[in-house]
Design a protein around this motif. Structure first.
Motif, PDB file in Angstrom:
ATOM      1  N   ASP A  79       0.761  -1.082   0.130  1.00  0.00           N
ATOM      2  CA  ASP A  79      -0.215  -0.183   0.247  1.00  0.00           C
ATOM      3  C   ASP A  79       1.009   1.140   0.389  1.00  0.00           C
ATOM      4  O   ASP A  79       0.484   2.018  -0.376  1.00  0.00           O
ATOM      5  N   TYR A  80       2.382   1.525   0.463  1.00  0.00           N
ATOM      6  CA  TYR A  80       3.040   2.044   0.375  1.00  0.00           C
ATOM      7  C   TYR A  80       3.215   2.658  -1.463  1.00  0.00           C
ATOM      8  O   TYR A  80       4.219   3.764  -1.049  1.00  0.00           O
ATOM      9  N   VAL A  81       2.947   2.325  -2.306  1.00  0.00           N
ATOM     10  CA  VAL A  81       2.972   3.051  -3.724  1.00  0.00           C
ATOM     11  C   VAL A  81       2.055   3.874  -3.921  1.00  0.00           C
ATOM     12  O   VAL A  81       1.935   4.469  -4.603  1.00  0.00           O
ATOM     13  N   PHE A  82       0.898   4.199  -2.811  1.00  0.00           N
ATOM     14  CA  PHE A  82       0.159   4.719  -2.289  1.00  0.00           C
ATOM     15  C   PHE A  82       0.590   6.204  -1.985  1.00  0.00           C
ATOM     16  O   PHE A  82       1.072   6.171  -0.668  1.00  0.00           O
ATOM     17  N   ASN A  83      -0.107   7.345  -2.001  1.00  0.00           N
ATOM     18  CA  ASN A  83       0.567   8.308  -0.749  1.00  0.00           C
ATOM     19  C   ASN A  83      -0.971   8.535   0.626  1.00  0.00           C
ATOM     20  O   ASN A  83      -0.493   9.320   1.403  1.00  0.00           O
ATOM     21  N   TRP A 119      -0.202  -3.856   6.446  1.00  0.00           N
ATOM     22  CA  TRP A 119      -1.015  -4.341   7.060  1.00  0.00           C
ATOM     23  C   TRP A 119      -0.382  -5.624   7.674  1.00  0.00           C
ATOM     24  O   TRP A 119      -1.158  -6.326   8.604  1.00  0.00           O
ATOM     25  N   VAL A 120       0.557  -6.298   6.728  1.00  0.00           N
ATOM     26  CA  VAL A 120       1.073  -8.023   7.333  1.00  0.00           C
ATOM     27  C   VAL A 120       1.349  -7.701   8.836  1.00  0.00           C
ATOM     28  O   VAL A 120       2.194  -7.645   9.162  1.00  0.00           O
ATOM     29  N   GLY A 162      -6.793   1.094   8.097  1.00  0.00           N
ATOM     30  CA  GLY A 162      -6.417   0.643   6.718  1.00  0.00           C
ATOM     31  C   GLY A 162      -6.874  -0.660   7.101  1.00  0.00           C
ATOM     32  O   GLY A 162      -8.011  -0.669   7.676  1.00  0.00           O
ATOM     33  N   SER A 163      -6.440  -2.068   6.620  1.00  0.00           N
ATOM     34  CA  SER A 163      -7.329  -3.523   7.119  1.00  0.00           C
ATOM     35  C   SER A 163      -6.259  -4.279   7.588  1.00  0.00           C
ATOM     36  O   SER A 163      -5.205  -4.463   6.155  1.00  0.00           O
ATOM     37  N   PRO A 164      -5.685  -4.653   8.197  1.00  0.00           N
ATOM     38  CA  PRO A 164      -5.080  -6.281   8.774  1.00  0.00           C
ATOM     39  C   PRO A 164      -4.827  -6.600   8.364  1.00  0.00           C
ATOM     40  O   PRO A 164      -5.911  -7.254   7.803  1.00  0.00           O
ATOM     41  N   SER A 165      -3.914  -7.530   7.331  1.00  0.00           N
ATOM     42  CA  SER A 165      -3.855  -9.101   6.391  1.00  0.00           C
ATOM     43  C   SER A 165      -2.448 -10.100   7.062  1.00  0.00           C
ATOM     44  O   SER A 165      -1.505  -9.868   7.603  1.00  0.00           O
ATOM     45  N   TRP A 166      -3.451 -10.904   7.440  1.00  0.00           N
ATOM     46  CA  TRP A 166      -2.649 -12.208   8.354  1.00  0.00           C
ATOM     47  C   TRP A 166      -1.830 -13.370   7.038  1.00  0.00           C
ATOM     48  O   TRP A 166      -2.449 -13.374   6.463  1.00  0.00           O
TER      49      TRP A 166
END
Length: 292
Positions: free
Chosen positions: A102-106, A149-150, A181-185
């Motif tokens: 997601d860090y490719v977005f501002n 958010w891994v 954001g959305s945490p991701s397992w």
């Protein structure tokens, strides 16, 4: 039999992939020692020797704050290495799946980011990952999976493990509440990658960029509160009694982080026919595994 070359086998997603990808083919996992991402010539030679049908690149420089002072190393691993992998994959006609962020977005959006939205990274880490994405497109048969958010029970540090460690000794913690954001397992990410790889072997339309996270949205503060609530129910030893919300300004870091990191799940859901599980459900499963 399908031969799959997997990089980044010590990472939290890489360790899960070593298990999940076995349902698709023979997995050849390579560590940092065998596959030095700062040496493009070595990368190409190794891939030419192994001749895999599929390459899954789960290796990355992930020290977000440190990347500001180690820009050259971050760019070598996240930017130059994926380009070298892509060129080697193209030479042998292999499919390349590469994990991005997601860090490719501002982070200035107010609705979930689509795969087609304009990229605009804020710091060195995001810029290095975007450079890697551009390099990966040198391979015709490429898949880029952006996630965010891994966390997981395997691998090194992540937000969940940090909260559990701090919550063991402290009664009070302050956590940022204005970044969402959305945490991701990591296990769910690995399963999704495995499904994409499997599908891509028979469907040439499975190409390009996809977004995947668990469903649901929260702030880091909400996530921390949920971690402690679930962990207490599972009997984790915790001293924590209060989590206090703070702003990003209250907790300055070397890297400016995206305030809004929600990625759209529409494309991946349509492609695989399954909607990602809710982050809270996956958090519970991960903590149960960790408690084990």
């Amino acid at each position: 039999m399908t031969k799959i070359l997997l990089t980044g086998i010590t990472g939290q997603v890489g360790q899960e992939l070593e298990q999940t990808l076995t349902s698709v083919g023979e997995v050849i996992g390579v560590s940092r020692q065998e596959f030095d991402l700062s040496q493009p010539a070595q990368i190409k030679q190794k891939i030419a020797e192994i001749k895999p049908n599929v390459i899954v690149n789960a290796a990355a420089y992930t020290a977000v704050d440190k990347s500001e002072s180690e820009a050259e190393l971050a760019m070598a691993i996240n930017g130059n290495a994926p380009k070298a992998i892509a060129q080697a994959a193209q030479d042998i006609g292999a499919t390349l799946l590469h994990i991005s962020t997601d860090y490719v977005f501002n982070g200035q959006n107010h609705t979930p980011y689509l795969e087609t939205d304009k990229t605009d990274p804020l710091g060195v880490y995001g810029k290095s990952k975007l450079s890697g994405e551009i390099g990966v497109r040198d391979c015709d048969r490429h898949i880029i999976l952006r996630t965010a958010w891994v966390y997981g029970s395997k691998g090194h540090n992540n937000f969940v493990k940090t909260m559990l460690r701090l919550g063991k000794d402290r009664e009070e913690l302050k956590v940022v509440a204005d970044q969402v954001g959305s945490p991701s397992w990591s296990y769910d990410i690995a399963l999704t990658i495995t499904q994409l790889v499997d599908k891509s072997l028979n469907d040439s339309n499975i190409r390009g960029t996809y977004h995947y996270t668990n469903s649901g949205v929260c702030s880091w503060y909400d996530f921390a509160v949920a971690i402690f609530a679930e962990a207490k129910q599972l009997g984790f030893p915790l001293a924590i009694e209060r989590v206090l919300p703070i702003t990003t300004a209250d907790y300055p870091t070397p890297t400016q982080r995206p305030a809004y990191s929600v990625l759209s799940k529409v494309k991946i859901t349509k492609t695989l026919g399954v909607y990602p599980p809710h982050w809270r459900e996956s958090l519970r499963k991960m903590l149960t595994e960790l408690r084990g």
